[in-house]
Design a protein around this motif. Structure first.
Motif, mmCIF file in Angstrom:
data_model
loop_
_atom_site.group_PDB
_atom_site.id
_atom_site.type_symbol
_atom_site.label_atom_id
_atom_site.label_comp_id
_atom_site.label_asym_id
_atom_site.label_seq_id
_atom_site.Cartn_x
_atom_site.Cartn_y
_atom_site.Cartn_z
ATOM 1 N N THR A 47 0.844 -1.188 0.000
ATOM 2 C CA THR A 47 0.000 0.000 0.000
ATOM 3 C C THR A 47 0.880 1.240 0.000
ATOM 4 N N ASP A 48 0.315 2.351 -0.423
ATOM 5 C CA ASP A 48 1.040 3.614 -0.337
ATOM 6 C C ASP A 48 1.283 3.939 1.129
ATOM 7 N N GLY A 49 2.446 4.486 1.420
ATOM 8 C CA GLY A 49 2.774 4.856 2.788
ATOM 9 C C GLY A 49 3.394 3.732 3.599
ATOM 10 N N GLY A 50 3.480 2.550 3.023
ATOM 11 C CA GLY A 50 4.092 1.428 3.731
ATOM 12 C C GLY A 50 3.082 0.576 4.459
ATOM 13 N N THR A 52 1.665 -1.746 7.400
ATOM 14 C CA THR A 52 1.779 -1.868 8.855
ATOM 15 C C THR A 52 1.322 -3.251 9.293
ATOM 16 N N ARG A 101 6.309 4.081 -4.615
ATOM 17 C CA ARG A 101 6.399 3.702 -3.209
ATOM 18 C C ARG A 101 7.833 3.618 -2.707
#
Length: 161
Positions: A47-50, A52, A101
């Motif tokens: 996903t965008d932003g990494g 979690t 990304r």
């Protein structure tokens, strides 16, 4: 991999893509392999932003729900183990979103003419990427790239980022 496993993998990917997309996740890879009397279903997401740990947990629940609801049509009756993972740094950059990304990271790019370029990824769009190579900007068109990998940097400091 047999044609039967290929077909099952394709069915799994088709079934889970929508629910994962609803969570803001992209399916990067679906792998199905024998593991004794069971099968191992490994799904890589990003996903965008990494990614979690909460994203992985949400993805696991969503995939399990889809496969439990459609067990006989998607996975069949043979037992399986589900593993949800991130894309991993060793996977090649093959899509524009992979490049986007990884802005800020060091990449090694092999071009169609055999040239290898290593530089810091400073930006990208749907057509290509901008790299900083030895202090100079260089544009690389995706249609010229034959292979691109993120380089692992063990000694990069916060100031370098």
């Amino acid at each position: 991999m047999s044609n039967r496993q290929d077909t099952t993998r394709d069915r799994v990917e088709a079934a889970i893509t929508g629910p994962l997309s609803d969570l803001g996740l992209d399916v990067e890879a679906v792998e199905l392999s024998p593991a004794g009397k069971r099968r191992l279903l490994r799904v890589a997401v990003d996903t965008d932003g990494g990614l979690t740990l909460d994203d992985v947990a949400d993805a696991t629940r969503a995939i399990s729900a889809v496969l439990d609801d459609e067990a006989s049509t998607v996975m069949g009756e043979q037992p399986y183990t589900l593993e949800v993972t991130s894309r991993g740094v060793d996977r090649p950059l093959t899509l524009p979103r992979h490049w986007r990304r990884n802005v800020g990271r060091l990449v090694k790019v092999v071009l169609a003419d055999g040239t290898t370029v290593t530089g810091r990824l400073t930006g990208s769009d749907d057509a290509g990427a901008e790299l900083e190579v030895s202090g100079s900007a260089r544009t690389v068109a995706f249609d010229e790239v034959t292979k691109a990998l993120v380089q692992i940097e063990f000694n990069r400091t916060e100031e370098d980022a």
